[in-house]
Enzyme design. Structure first.
Site, PDB file in Angstrom:
ATOM      1  N   GLU A   1      -5.357 -20.744  18.832  1.00  0.00           N
ATOM      2  CA  GLU A   1      -6.764 -20.929  18.458  1.00  0.00           C
ATOM      3  C   GLU A   1      -7.121 -22.384  18.149  1.00  0.00           C
ATOM      4  O   GLU A   1      -7.682 -22.686  17.093  1.00  0.00           O
ATOM      5  CB  GLU A   1      -7.114 -20.000  17.283  1.00  0.00           C
ATOM      6  CG  GLU A   1      -6.904 -18.539  17.640  1.00  0.00           C
ATOM      7  CD  GLU A   1      -7.053 -17.584  16.467  1.00  0.00           C
ATOM      8  OE1 GLU A   1      -7.465 -17.995  15.381  1.00  0.00           O
ATOM      9  OE2 GLU A   1      -6.751 -16.386  16.647  1.00  0.00           O
TER      10      GLU A   1
ATOM     11  N   ASN B   1      -2.312 -19.680  22.991  1.00  0.00           N
ATOM     12  CA  ASN B   1      -2.884 -18.357  22.722  1.00  0.00           C
ATOM     13  C   ASN B   1      -4.259 -18.504  22.060  1.00  0.00           C
ATOM     14  O   ASN B   1      -4.410 -19.262  21.096  1.00  0.00           O
ATOM     15  CB  ASN B   1      -1.923 -17.628  21.765  1.00  0.00           C
ATOM     16  CG  ASN B   1      -2.204 -16.149  21.596  1.00  0.00           C
ATOM     17  OD1 ASN B   1      -2.263 -15.414  22.583  1.00  0.00           O
ATOM     18  ND2 ASN B   1      -2.357 -15.705  20.353  1.00  0.00           N
TER      19      ASN B   1
ATOM     20  N   HIS C   1      -9.719  -9.885  21.963  1.00  0.00           N
ATOM     21  CA  HIS C   1     -10.408  -9.124  20.908  1.00  0.00           C
ATOM     22  C   HIS C   1     -11.842  -8.892  21.409  1.00  0.00           C
ATOM     23  O   HIS C   1     -12.708  -9.756  21.259  1.00  0.00           O
ATOM     24  CB  HIS C   1     -10.396  -9.895  19.586  1.00  0.00           C
ATOM     25  CG  HIS C   1      -9.015 -10.035  19.017  1.00  0.00           C
ATOM     26  ND1 HIS C   1      -8.275  -8.950  18.598  1.00  0.00           N
ATOM     27  CD2 HIS C   1      -8.224 -11.119  18.831  1.00  0.00           C
ATOM     28  CE1 HIS C   1      -7.099  -9.363  18.158  1.00  0.00           C
ATOM     29  NE2 HIS C   1      -7.041 -10.683  18.295  1.00  0.00           N
TER      30      HIS C   1
ATOM     31  N   GLU D   1      -3.354  -9.670  22.339  1.00  0.00           N
ATOM     32  CA  GLU D   1      -3.828  -9.046  21.091  1.00  0.00           C
ATOM     33  C   GLU D   1      -4.959  -8.069  21.389  1.00  0.00           C
ATOM     34  O   GLU D   1      -5.927  -7.957  20.620  1.00  0.00           O
ATOM     35  CB  GLU D   1      -4.308 -10.124  20.099  1.00  0.00           C
ATOM     36  CG  GLU D   1      -3.277 -11.204  19.819  1.00  0.00           C
ATOM     37  CD  GLU D   1      -3.705 -12.203  18.736  1.00  0.00           C
ATOM     38  OE1 GLU D   1      -4.722 -11.969  18.059  1.00  0.00           O
ATOM     39  OE2 GLU D   1      -2.997 -13.224  18.584  1.00  0.00           O
TER      40      GLU D   1
ATOM     41  N   ASP E   1      -7.721  -5.528  21.655  1.00  0.00           N
ATOM     42  CA  ASP E   1      -8.407  -4.404  21.004  1.00  0.00           C
ATOM     43  C   ASP E   1      -9.872  -4.475  21.422  1.00  0.00           C
ATOM     44  O   ASP E   1     -10.380  -5.547  21.766  1.00  0.00           O
ATOM     45  CB  ASP E   1      -8.223  -4.347  19.474  1.00  0.00           C
ATOM     46  CG  ASP E   1      -8.519  -5.636  18.724  1.00  0.00           C
ATOM     47  OD1 ASP E   1      -9.327  -6.461  19.202  1.00  0.00           O
ATOM     48  OD2 ASP E   1      -7.943  -5.816  17.626  1.00  0.00           O
TER      49      ASP E   1
HETATM   50  O1  G3I Z   1       0.203 -10.175   2.159  1.00  0.00           O
HETATM   51  C1  G3I Z   1      -0.970 -10.029   1.356  1.00  0.00           C
HETATM   52  C2  G3I Z   1      -0.741  -9.017   0.249  1.00  0.00           C
HETATM   53  O2  G3I Z   1       0.269  -9.515  -0.598  1.00  0.00           O
HETATM   54  C3  G3I Z   1      -2.046  -8.814  -0.498  1.00  0.00           C
HETATM   55  O3  G3I Z   1      -1.861  -7.819  -1.459  1.00  0.00           O
HETATM   56  C4  G3I Z   1      -3.153  -8.399   0.447  1.00  0.00           C
HETATM   57  C5  G3I Z   1      -4.494  -8.237  -0.265  1.00  0.00           C
HETATM   58  O4  G3I Z   1      -5.546  -8.827   0.452  1.00  0.00           O
HETATM   59  O5  G3I Z   1      -3.280  -9.374   1.442  1.00  0.00           O
HETATM   60  C6  G3I Z   1      -2.116  -9.558   2.233  1.00  0.00           C
HETATM   61  O6  G3I Z   1      -2.354 -10.529   3.194  1.00  0.00           O
HETATM   62  C7  G3I Z   1      -3.186 -10.130   4.281  1.00  0.00           C
HETATM   63  C8  G3I Z   1      -2.375 -10.207   5.560  1.00  0.00           C
HETATM   64  O7  G3I Z   1      -3.200  -9.951   6.678  1.00  0.00           O
HETATM   65  C9  G3I Z   1      -1.229  -9.204   5.574  1.00  0.00           C
HETATM   66  O8  G3I Z   1      -1.705  -7.908   5.492  1.00  0.00           O
HETATM   67  C10 G3I Z   1      -4.368 -11.071   4.341  1.00  0.00           C
HETATM   68  O9  G3I Z   1      -5.203 -10.871   3.217  1.00  0.00           O
HETATM   69  C11 G3I Z   1      -5.158 -10.851   5.617  1.00  0.00           C
HETATM   70  O10 G3I Z   1      -6.156 -11.855   5.740  1.00  0.00           O
HETATM   71  C12 G3I Z   1      -4.244 -10.921   6.809  1.00  0.00           C
HETATM   72  O11 G3I Z   1      -5.020 -10.636   7.974  1.00  0.00           O
HETATM   73  C13 G3I Z   1      -4.403 -10.967   9.199  1.00  0.00           C
HETATM   74  C14 G3I Z   1      -5.236 -12.004   9.946  1.00  0.00           C
HETATM   75  O12 G3I Z   1      -4.622 -12.275  11.180  1.00  0.00           O
HETATM   76  C15 G3I Z   1      -5.386 -13.304   9.170  1.00  0.00           C
HETATM   77  O13 G3I Z   1      -6.011 -14.279   9.930  1.00  0.00           O
HETATM   78  C16 G3I Z   1      -4.315  -9.714  10.034  1.00  0.00           C
HETATM   79  O14 G3I Z   1      -3.445  -8.765   9.395  1.00  0.00           O
HETATM   80  C17 G3I Z   1      -3.765 -10.057  11.411  1.00  0.00           C
HETATM   81  O15 G3I Z   1      -3.834  -8.907  12.234  1.00  0.00           O
HETATM   82  C18 G3I Z   1      -4.618 -11.151  12.030  1.00  0.00           C
HETATM   83  O16 G3I Z   1      -4.116 -11.477  13.284  1.00  0.00           O
HETATM   84  C19 G3I Z   1      -4.821 -12.510  14.007  1.00  0.00           C
HETATM   85  C20 G3I Z   1      -3.801 -13.220  14.861  1.00  0.00           C
HETATM   86  O17 G3I Z   1      -2.744 -13.705  14.083  1.00  0.00           O
HETATM   87  C21 G3I Z   1      -4.442 -14.354  15.640  1.00  0.00           C
HETATM   88  N1  G3I Z   1      -5.584 -13.881  16.381  1.00  0.00           N
HETATM   89  C22 G3I Z   1      -6.580 -13.122  15.640  1.00  0.00           C
HETATM   90  C23 G3I Z   1      -5.921 -11.963  14.919  1.00  0.00           C
HETATM   91  C24 G3I Z   1      -6.953 -11.117  14.211  1.00  0.00           C
HETATM   92  O18 G3I Z   1      -7.577 -11.827  13.180  1.00  0.00           O
END
Ligand code: G3I
Length: 323
Positions: free
Chosen positions: A132, A173, A209, A240, A242
């Protein structure tokens, strides 16, 4: 009946895969589907290999989360796509808010990549090296690496990754680069930038996405893929995938449109030999990232929240089977 990875391989692809995340691996019913290599031949860690987890403070490396997913995949005989190294998001604050010079940040980036890629050496079929880096208009995103180092942080990241694991396939990516347009042109520019610097880039990962009913045509999807191949990468993948609804719940016609859209992306990958595979960004609506980020949107995946197959599953399956 045959399952998605089996069908994808029979159609000449390397895999059909899914992302997953650490917290979900305690859900036995979920794992029973994910661990089946006939269904998913490839796994991507959705979070565990990102910088905030792997180097939370400078020089302190922690691979617990990433290892759990990589070990899971290996024990099931599944290929791993590793994700991701140079990205503006999910950076620990010591990087994002640090006071850097070109030399100090270059050293930080090189050290991070050498350590992480070295740790996973031989386990990653591919790395999403830079993630990105582009704005929607195709210009470079003003992230900390770009602001301090300039565009050369991109080839630099590819060089460091190649040095640490010469056998991994190295990817740029991004999202909204599946169809044609300014951002897609930007991704072609990145291929040229990396190659002109003498570094190796093997592939472009099109995150995909997408939104139901608004996806690029199959012809535009193929035009985009072919422009990457013309610029000199040897492979591409949907990394990725969806396809979400902007309002919920979907009706039957909506689910049918979603199925058609999944079929279109699958057809585009099948149409070009160099498209090695498709990864969905988790397989069930139960664990999709979408509702947490786009409130009121969702139902984006081929399995519903109860782990039942949706029409999209049937269409992906029949499109692969017909290839
Ligand atoms: O690990 C913490 C946990 O300790 C806490 O209790 C919880 C409460 O909010 O948050 C947890 O972290 C979260 C993490 O995912 C793991 O679940 C973050 O808040 C959350 O923001 C994070 O979101 C991820 C996101 O990237 C962040 O940018 C998504 O799961 C993940 O699917 C998403 O993936 C991205 C790709 O890497 C790049 N392309 C876009 C894609 C979708 O956004």
């Amino acid at each position: 009946s045959a399952q998605l990875n089996q069908l994808a391989k029979a159609a000449g692809k390397l895999y059909f895969g899914s992302a997953t995340d650490n917290g979900e691996l305690t859900d036995a019913a979920y794992v029973a589907i994910l661990e089946d290599a006939n269904m998913f031949g490839q796994i991507t860690p959705g979070n565990g290999q990102k910088w905030e987890y792997t180097e939370p403070s400078q020089g302190q490396f922690d691979y617990t989360s990433g290892d759990q997913i990589v070990d899971f995949a290996e024990s099931n005989g599944q290929i791993v796509r590793c994700h991701t190294l140079a990205w503006y998001s999910q950076l620990p604050s010591w990087v994002g808010d640090g006071t850097w010079t070109v030399d100090t940040l270059t050293s930080v980036l090189n050290t991070h990549i050498a350590n992480e890629v070295g740790h996973y050496k031989g386990q990653c079929r591919s790395w999403d090296v830079v993630n990105e880096a582009l704005n929607e208009d195709g210009t470079y995103r003003e992230n900390v690496f770009y602001t301090v180092i300039g565009e050369s942080y991109i080839p630099l990241a590819f060089e460091a990754t190649a040095a640490a694991d010469p056998d991994a396939k190295l990817y740029y990516n991004d999202y909204n680069i599946e169809g044609t347009g300014a951002k897609q042109d930007g991704a072609v520019t990145i291929i040229n930038l990396v190659k002109d610097a003498g570094a190796k880039i093997d592939g472009v990962g099109m995150q995909a996405h997408l939104i139901v009913g608004t996806i690029p045509t199959q012809s535009d999807l193929e035009t985009s893929i072919n422009s990457y191949l013309s610029a000199g990468v040897t492979e591409v993948a949907y990394t990725e995938l969806d396809i979400r609804f902007s309002s919920l719940p979907p009706d039957d016609a909506g689910l049918q449109q979603q199925a058609t859209d999944y079929g279109t992306v699958t057809q585009a990958c099948l149409a070009v030999d160099a498209c090695v595979g498709i990864t969905i960004w988790d397989y069930t609506d139960k664990y999709s990232w979408i509702p947490g980020v786009f409130a009121g949107s969702g139902a984006a995946l081929p399995w519903d929240e109860n782990l039942s197959e949706k029409p999209a599953y049937s269409t992906i399956s029949s499109v692969l089977a017909a290839a």
